[in-house]
Motif scaffolding. Structure first.
Motif: not given
Lengths: 1137, 609
Positions: B15-17, B12-13, B19-20, B10, A628, A626, A25-26, A670, A650, A22, A29, A648, A570
């Motif tokens: 938001v994902t986290l 997107l991530l 709301t999930s 960042f 990723t 969404i 992306l960090f 999800q 949703m 999960i 990024a 992942y 998205f």
């Protein structure tokens, strides 16, 4: 500073990313974050007698730069240097540091890679190359992509197939690629011009296939995935793409049950049906990775179409994948100069087949005959009336109307226009597709009416896909698509109008009285008036689909993780519809006779409305998505290819058409999906997929399901021992898969774990009144659904496939599949009614097995320069069987049991023959020895049934499975396309078999409408006739004036084989000579004639067999009285600039 | 540029986290639960109201395919074109084609009764005192008794058409296994005695009247009347020692029917009816002329048009608005209705003459030839005999003699061709002849040439006016006739017999029965009286011919009418057979739906099916 070993450090990180899934992306990024102003960073350093590594450490601390180096260079980095710099850019500092070593550096953004100097980083690019690309016929190929491998130096061949490239590096390799052709790689030597001959990839091994959340080379596919060339779908002239699937796509079972504009989509299933529930059998359709409908996509928007069938292909969709998945990819921009393709066609459509009915006089005669056979003495219609009807002496009082002809037009027009703009540079590629579709319905209008009550539909589609390379390693895709549909119908739906025309008798009243009044009976509708005088309904459907995605190629940033990509998507889709009903009911009259002056005497039967009313309805849906993902693809040591994916996602879906509070809540999913595949030498393949999904539909604790799958494949033809037979067996692959997928769709019930209380509805007759005059109304509350803790339906899927290519021209694919669906949601059937449940509790109960095979054959062959022939065919066979169904044990032992039978099986009696006079005793009862027919009174000419259970009585216990299912078990298609010089011709036939229909209806048997309603089929003379009672094989048993309880049962008498084959598509084209085209800068200019559903062959003659039997529950009938599919012929022109 | 990408990724991530975490915790909030229902007095009332929902609309409900009582008797015939509106199964039943795989009549009385029983049992178990919401203990007791009454009433209706059934008395456990839920049919007498006790007990605790807003809830009188009706069935030949059913047994051998005739059952029935008769709340509905004599015609018409508050004859009212389909199908086409349901000649012939004699009695004065020479007046305020609204004019000169000088109930129940039509404002006469405003060739016409006039207000106007009328489920006259019939069976010399029959005749403007009728003559007289008094009402004819086990005989006479295909008086007024009905032995009891038998092997089908 990455101490000691930068590479290893990164590898660790990467492995952690893959595992954790999960948080990647960090990383990606942060990998590109903070590079702000890096090129402008000025360094001030003063260091003496330190190792180069120390210098680098200091620079990393003071700036955002990161150094990357390999262990090989460690010794050089330990060399000691002195550094002194004041406000110097980093390159000055480094040049100074490295001047005494063998090392050099390469700055890429904020990464600085330390390398050996003898590996020149930036070789001078000076080579120039030009050339031409031709095909096997030595014709120039336009639009072939030429890329210097490893760089972004890309060009596209022009109209003459020519290309020129500059700044090429000596010794580098050029790659030539074009869809449908085998890619070619040519290492540059001294030459300055090239002629490259591209070879067609008939086996499609190099083809890139869109699979779940990614793409894969066809060669390495081991899931059961079939693809369709967009061109085959583009010959479809119907509004809905679903109508193009049957027979064209191997693995699809599809039937079109109506031809009404806007309501003409086919029902379709992948590999048939494996559930007895109505929900949860339709495939998941994803357009550009987003769940969307297939109905209103223009075929021209499509770039690729894949059908995912087995568990390994669909497991990543987990709980949504049980019914197979359809992936549609829309067109993306291609490198090259803008090219504009225009295509237009214009044509006429007409119903494939309409039922035939008798005329008025014949109708009356048959009614009289039926009346007699019902035991009534007098005639319904006098001889004078029949004569008057036949001669048409007084059409007001003795009408003779062919209603079908009166409410339909013989033919209507339709047209399609599409425009496709495509092009792009290395940094930006775009595709724009616009299309217009128009079709008209066959209902008639009245020119005297002021408003427009015609039935027509027009659709405008627009889709734009833009790919933007933000950086050499970052691609942003923005895709926006949408459509609007405008539909106009008369105030009654065309399907209803056609149906009214079927069910009105030819003598009920004329279309219009001679005095201008509109005739109708009190409780009936005049079909013509329904079509022309009932106002109109306008419907507007709007859809916007948008997707935004970013793909970061991490591997390009860090060579060490070559092949690693991160992607984020998205998307939001919005759909809305509104409908304006401007309807009215006409004032109608009924004529009773003439006065002494001969004027028509009429009396009003329905007081209509003076003007058009107004009602508005609207609704829509909205979806957000969404996703990723992180994917990895790398080839190690040449032979080991590893691919991985973890994602992942949703989704949130709101249905604004909801009519209950429960349905108005968002529908949510999800999940996590992952794939790992490995192949060795492109010969051995193994792949595992899984999905881990949650759905809001179930109770906490039951929400999440895990759906794993595994597959393996062996490309035998790549083995060294097969080299000798390469010319004969160009491809031989076997593959197999096994896995689980799920379904969370219940029919008619959401949140099944919640018990619900129903509030009464006054319109449904609920509730009760109290008080004097009944003025105290209570709507009432009552127990509705019973809460039960349910969970997934699970489908276990196995697939075994063989792919064989022969002589480089023949491609054969065969798949055997077996599916077992367990825990099917069903409402309990055997809870006794004495328990008093209003709605029986649900349970995860049933089991259905579905198995079959599918195969496709494709032959492509060039005969010399001028003649090209392609033949293809496919065949899908799917047979299901109910293994477990909620039935009483005692019932399971009988022939009426559903267990062990296929889902859509008919149950009925075996009709042996018709009773004759001698079967009856004098008092009208059956003579001894003949089983008592208990369903109704029997007379000579009535159907005699077999006493299946031998109890001397024909009753419901004699019911047993009869015929084939109501959905075809076999759907096939075959066709050819041939090209000779500039002429081309193609034809495609589609058929379905193992398919029965049961014709039924209160008014089916001539006369049984009682004279009030119900037309009589024109084959009415093919009946049992007391004058000739022993006539063999009549169609109709004894006529009766009312529905005959004995004759109108589900039985083999009414069970008809509905197998059919039809010329689904036919196309003839002529490509204009090239020299003409060149003069006006055109290419591919072609004119064509195209036809859909041109001919249909079937043993069943009464109506179009594909309609099957349409249920009209209000009449207790199932018949073909519906809007038929259309036959379309059109002329068109296609041109590219 | 890259900065933006990272921001987007960042974002997107994030938001994902964000709301999930509880993304799937989507469930309906504030849904009404059973607990909430019984915690609220208002909701409790709503649940209770739903229990009433199976009380039938006695007018259209019995006419339509829902119950089909009239079409299955010899009183009425529908147009054949109604077949496509859901009536075709019922048409088949008329011709003897009936089988257990279809629900004919369509109302699934069997299953719906059990649904109401379950809902009632849930109600009784959960309803509680909510003092703060004015739901007092007294009210809760009454509510429970209402629910008990409804269960008993519904069961008694099932008993009439199906005979014995599995008697469910307690709520089944939700976790009970399917096999535990399966029940065998309970013997007939056992059900009767259970319902007998239940209704008697309830009659003691339920109020005798309600205030205006609560009319329609069970009174003690309703309990007793339902009980009396049930006991009449139990005493009648169909269920009292019926030899046909002597061998009907459950799979374990239990006999479902008694096989020995017991005359004491008549006594029970008589006593039960008498109990109702003696209640002070009820009396026959009567209207009077100015001179104080009974206005028979207006009494017989208005008993069906007068609401409960002014009509003390009604014991068990259906308080809601009865379906307008009743008017729609029964009133003439020429006035804007569909008019496709017809009364038969068979029932027309049953009405007495004005002098109280049957048409075939010597001296009755009945004639089937010619047309009346003069207007005919009755002693009544009736004013729908002609366009001039002449009071007392019942038939005009020129009326077919068959319809002249008939008893008041004839005109209250039957409309015939040539009669003045009061249902529009054109001042016309009804014309059921071929080509007439109300006749063929349209199928919206009465096939037998008669329309039904019961419970139809003369001031109905198509799509304008549907005056309120009460639906009557049980009225007092039935108790009088029940009492007389039962008494005649076990105590034929009792003077109450003719006393109560004559009360009914008196209201209809007829003289009393002849003296000294024998038991069987009296039986016939009572049967004739019931047929006429209860024509097109309460499904009485269908129930009676089955109860008396005479249906096979009754249907030997074909359903007939006038010749509606003729377009002249001479051609039209000719007796014409419409249909020979088929009634076989099996049809005395309805078949149990095949699905229910399939699901429950303990359930045995009714005999002969």
């Amino acid at each position: 500073m990455k101490k000691n070993n930068g590479l290893r450090f990164y590898e660790k990180i990467i492995s952690k990313i893959i595992v954790s899934g999960i948080l990647f992306l960090f990383i990606s990024a942060s990998a590109i974050a903070g590079e702000a102003d890096s090129n402008n960073t000025l360094l001030t350093l003063k260091l003496s007698n330190v190792t180069i590594r120390n210098v680098l450490e200091v620079i990393e601390k003071k700036s955002d730069y990161v150094f990357i180096f390999s262990d090989d260079n460690l010794s050089d980095l330990n060399a000691k240097v002195n550094v002194e710099a004041t406000s110097q850019p980093v390159n000055n500092v480094l040049t100074d540091v490295f001047k005494s070593t063998d090392l050099s550096y390469h700055i890429n953004e904020r990464q600085i890679t330390i390398i050996r100097r003898e590996e020149p980083v930036q070789q001078e690019k000076s080579l120039k190359m030009s050339g031409v690309v031709i095909d096997e016929k030595s014709l120039p190929m336009i639009g072939v992509t030429v890329q210097e491998i490893g760089t972004s130096n890309i060009v596209v061949t022009d109209m003459d197939g020519k290309f020129s490239m500059y700044n090429l590096t000596y010794g580098s390799t050029l790659r030539f690629s074009f869809i449908g052709y085998k890619p070619q790689e040519i290492k540059l030597t001294d030459q300055t011009s090239l002629t490259v001959k591209m070879e067609e990839d008939i086996l499609g091994l190099g083809e890139i296939v869109v699979i779940g959340y990614g793409t894969q080379k066809k060669e390495s596919l081991i899931g059961a995935i079939s693809t369709v060339k967009p061109a085959t779908l583009q010959v479809n002239q119907s509004r809905s793409l679903t109508n193009a699937l049957a027979g064209q796509v191997v693995g699809v079972i599809a039937v079109q049950r109506s031809g009404e504009p806007g309501n003409d989509a086919s029902d379709f299933w992948i590999r048939g049906i494996s559930s007895f529930q109505s929900a949860g059998t339709t495939p998941l359709v994803l357009v550009d990775g987003i769940e969307r409908s297939l109905n209103n996509i223009s075929p021209e928007e499509i770039e690729s179409f894949s059908l995912l069938k087995d568990a390994t292909a669909t497991a990543v969709y987990g709980v949504r994948g049980a019914n197979g998945v359809i992936l549609v990819q829309t067109k993306r921009g291609q490198l090259g100069k803008p090219s504009i393709t225009l295509k237009t066609d214009y044509g006429v459509s007409t119903p494939t087949q309409l039922p035939h009915f008798v005329n008025g006089a014949k109708y009356m005669e048959v009614m009289n005959a039926a009346n007699k056979l019902s035991g009534n003495a007098s005639d319904i219609y006098s001889p004078e009336a029949i004569t008057a009807t036949r001669n048409g002496t007084d059409p007001d009082l003795y009408p003779n109307v062919n209603w079908l002809k009166e409410v339909t037009q013989d033919w209507v027009t339709n047209s399609r226009v599409t425009m496709d703009i495509n092009g792009g540079s290395e940094r930006l590629r775009y595709s724009l597709v616009g299309s217009y579709f128009n079709e008209n319905g066959i209902t008639v209008t009245d020119p005297k009416v002021e408003y427009d009550a015609s039935n027509r539909l027009s659709r405008y589609n627009l889709r734009s896909n833009v790919d933007l390379d933000l950086t050499p390693s970052t691609v942003v895709n923005v895709s926006i698509g949408g459509y609007i549909v405008n539909k106009n119908t008369p105030g009654k739906s065309p399907t209803d109008i056609i149906y009214l025309a079927f069910k009105n008798t030819p003598i009920v009243h004329p279309v219009l009285y001679s005095n201008g009044q509109i005739p109708a009976l009190t409780s009936q509708t005049n079909p013509w008036a329904a079509s022309t005088q009932s106002g109109f309904i306008s419907t507007y459907n709007n859809s916007v689909q948008s997707t935004f995605s970013v793909t970061q190629d991490i591997g390009k940033l860090y060579k060490t993780v070559d092949g690693l990509k991160a992607k984020g998507i998205f998307s939001f889709d919005a759909y809305s519809w509104s409908q304006f009903n401007r309807t009215k009911t006409p004032t109608t009259y009924f004529a009773t006779g003439r006065d002494t002056d001969g004027n028509l005497l009429t009396s009003i039967t329905n007081e209509g409305s003076n003007f058009l009313g107004f009602e508005k309805y609207s609704g829509g849906t909205r979806a957000m998505y969404i996703e990723t993902q992180l994917s990895y693809s790398h080839r190690f040591a040449f032979n080991h290819q590893v691919d991985g994916l973890i994602l992942y996602n949703m989704r949130d879906y709101v249905n604004a058409d909801a009519t209950t509070a429960i349905a108005s809540l968002p529908y949510r999913n999800q999940g996590i999906a992952a794939r790992l595949s490995y192949s060795f030498r492109n010969t051995y393949f193994i792949e595992s997929n899984f999905g881990y999904n949650g759905s809001e539909n179930f109770k906490k604790g039951n929400r999440w399901g895990f759906f794993p799958s595994i597959a393996a494949g062996w490309m035998i033809s790549s083995e060294p021992f097969m080299i000798s037979t390469k010319d004969l067996i160009s491809k031989l692959k076997i593959r197999g898969s096994y896995g689980l997928v799920g379904n969370d769709q219940l029919s008619g019930r959401r949140f099944p774990y919640i018990s619900t209380i129903a509030a009464g509805d006054i319109n449904a007759g609920d509730g009760y009144y109290f008080g004097v005059g009944g003025d105290q109304y209570y709507a009432g509350y009552s127990e509705s659904d019973f809460g039960v803790d349910l969970s997934w339906e699970t489908v276990k899927k196995a697939d075994l496939g063989l792919e064989l290519g022969l002589w480089g021209a023949v491609n054969i694919q065969v798949d055997y599949f077996h599916e077992r669906r367990e825990d099917i949601f069903m409402q309990r059937k055997i809870i006794p009614e004495t328990a008093g449940y209003k709605s029986n509790p649900w349970a995860n109960f049933g089991v259905v097995e579905n198995q079959g095979f599918e195969s496709s054959l494709e032959i492509n062959k060039n005969f010399g320069q001028d003649f090209f022939l392609s033949v293809r065919g496919n065949f899908t066979y799917a047979k299901n069987k109910i293994i477990e169904y909620d039935e009483a044990e005692s019932l399971k032992k009988t022939t009426r049991s559903r267990t062990g039978q296929s889902v859509n099986r008919y149950y009925g009696l075996t009709a042996t023959d018709l009773f004759q006079e001698e079967d009856f005793a004098a008092d009208g009862t059956l003579v001894n020895g003949i089983p008592r027919h208990s369903f109704g009174v029997v007379k000579p000419g009535d159907i005699r049934y077999e006493d299946t259970n031998k109890d001397g009585k024909i009753d419901s216990y004699d019911y047993h499975p009869i015929g084939k299912p109501s959905v075809p078990e076999i759907v096939y298609g075959f066709g050819f396309s041939a090209q000779y010089k500039d002429f081309d011709l193609s034809a495609f036939f589609q058929g379905a078999t193992n398919y029965s229909i049961m014709i039924q209806g209160d008014m089916l048997i001539p006369g049984s409408g009682g004279g009030g309603l119900g037309n009589i089929y024109s084959n009415c003379d093919d009946r049992w006739d007391p004058a000739n009672p022993y006539k063999e094989k009549v169609f109709w048993p004894r006529l009766s004036i009312n529905k005959s309880a004995n004759n109108m049962l589900y039985s083999t008498w009414w069970l008809k084989d509905a197998s059919y084959i039809r010329l689904k598509n036919f196309e003839m084209g002529y490509t204009l000579p090239e020299q003409w085209q060149k003069k006006v800068a055109m290419r591919d200019a072609r004119i064509f004639f195209r036809g859909t559903n041109l001919f249909t062959w079937s043993a069943f003659k009464m109506w179009d067999p594909e309609l099957g039997s349409i249920d009209h529950p209000e009449l207790g009938s199932s018949d073909g009285l519906a809007y038929p599919p259309m036959k379309v012929c059109s002329f068109g022109l296609q041109v590219t600039f | 540029m890259k900065k933006y990408i990272s921001i987007i990724l960042f974002y997107l991530l994030t938001v994902t986290l964000i709301t999930s975490c509880d993304y799937l915790d989507k469930e309906p909030d504030d849904m009404l639960t059973q607990e909430m229902v019984f915690n609220s007095a208002e909701n409790t009332k709503q649940w209770l109201a739903d229990l009433y929902n199976l009380v039938p609309d006695p007018l259209w409900g019995y006419f339509s395919y829902d119950y089909g009582y009239y079409m299955m008797s010899d009183e009425a015939q529908m147009a054949s074109s109604l077949g496509q509106f859901g009536w075709s199964d019922l048409m088949n039943v008329q011709q003897g084609s009936w089988n257990p795989t279809k629900l004919v009549p369509k109302k699934d009385l069997w299953a719906e009764t059990y649904q109401k029983v379950r809902a009632s049992l849930i109600f009784i178990e959960n309803v509680k005192v909510l003092a703060d919401q004015r739901q007092t203990e007294e009210l809760v007791e009454r509510y429970k008794n209402e629910a008990r009454f409804l269960m008993a009433y519904y069961y008694s209706r099932m008993l009439e058409v199906y005979g014995p059934f599995p008697l469910v008395k307690s709520l089944s456990d939700a976790t009970a296994s399917v096999s535990d839920l399966k029940m065998a049919r309970t013997p007939y007498d056992e059900i009767v005695s259970y319902l007998d006790n239940e209704l008697l007990e309830l009659s003691k605790v339920l109020p005798s009247t309600y205030d205006d807003v609560n009319i329609g809830r069970p009174t003690s009188g309703m309990c007793l009347a339902v009980r009396a009706r049930m006991l009449m069935f139990a005493a009648s030949p169909l269920f009292n020692g019926n030899p046909d059913y002597a061998d009907v047994v459950n799979k374990d051998g239990t006999h479902l029917f008694n096989s020995v005739y017991d005359s004491n059952k008549w006594k029970k029935a008589a006593d039960a009816a008498k109990l109702v008769i003696d209640l002070p709340e009820y009396e026959l509905y009567k209207e009077y002329n100015n001179d104080g004599t009974i206005d028979a015609l207006m009494s017989c018409m208005n008993v069906h048009l007068t609401s409960v508050s002014e009509n003390k004859e009604i014991i068990f009212p259906f308080p809601g608005k009865t379906s307008y389909y009743y008017e729609y199908h029964l009133l003439p086409r020429g006035s804007g209705w569909a008019g496709c349901i017809s009364a038969t000649q068979n029932v027309v012939d049953a009405f007495f003459m004005k002098n109280g004699l049957s048409i075939d009695d010597a001296g009755s004065g009945y004639s089937e030839t010619g047309y009346s020479a003069s207007d005919s007046y009755y002693d009544t305020k009736y004013k729908w005999g002609d366009a001039g609204q002449t009071e007392g004019l019942v038939t005009k000169a020129g009326t077919f003699n068959m319809y002249v000088n008939r008893e008041a109930r004839f005109y209250a129940n039957i409309r015939f061709s040539g009669q003045y039509c009061s249902f529009d404002d054109t001042g016309r006469d009804l014309n059921f002849m071929n080509g007439g405003e109300d006749g063929k060739p349209s199928h919206d016409s009465p096939v037998a040439g008669y329309q039904i006039n019961k419970a139809l207000n003369p001031s109905c106007r198509s799509s304008v006016s549907f005056p309120y009328k009460p639906g009557i489920i049980i009225r007092l006259a039935e108790m009088y006739l029940d009492y007389a019939e039962a008494l005649n069976e076990y105590d034929p010399d009792n003077s109450d017999i003719s006393f109560y029959v004559d009360k009914v005749r008196e209201r209809a403007g007829l003289p009393g029965l002849k003296d000294n009728l024998s038991q069987s003559e009296m039986r016939v007289a009572i049967q004739k009286e019931r047929r006429v008094e209860y024509a097109f009402e309460a499904g009485m004819r269908y129930m009676d011919i089955r109860r008396w086990k005479i249906a096979e005989t009754v249907f030997q006479t074909p359903a007939s009418g006038m010749n509606t295909t003729a377009n002249s008086k001479a051609g039209y007024f000719v007796r014409t057979n419409i249909q020979t009905r088929v009634f076989t032995k099996k049809m005395y009891l309805w078949p149990i739906y095949q699905n229910y038998l399939d699901n429950n092997e303990k359930l045995v089908q009714n005999k002969y099916w």
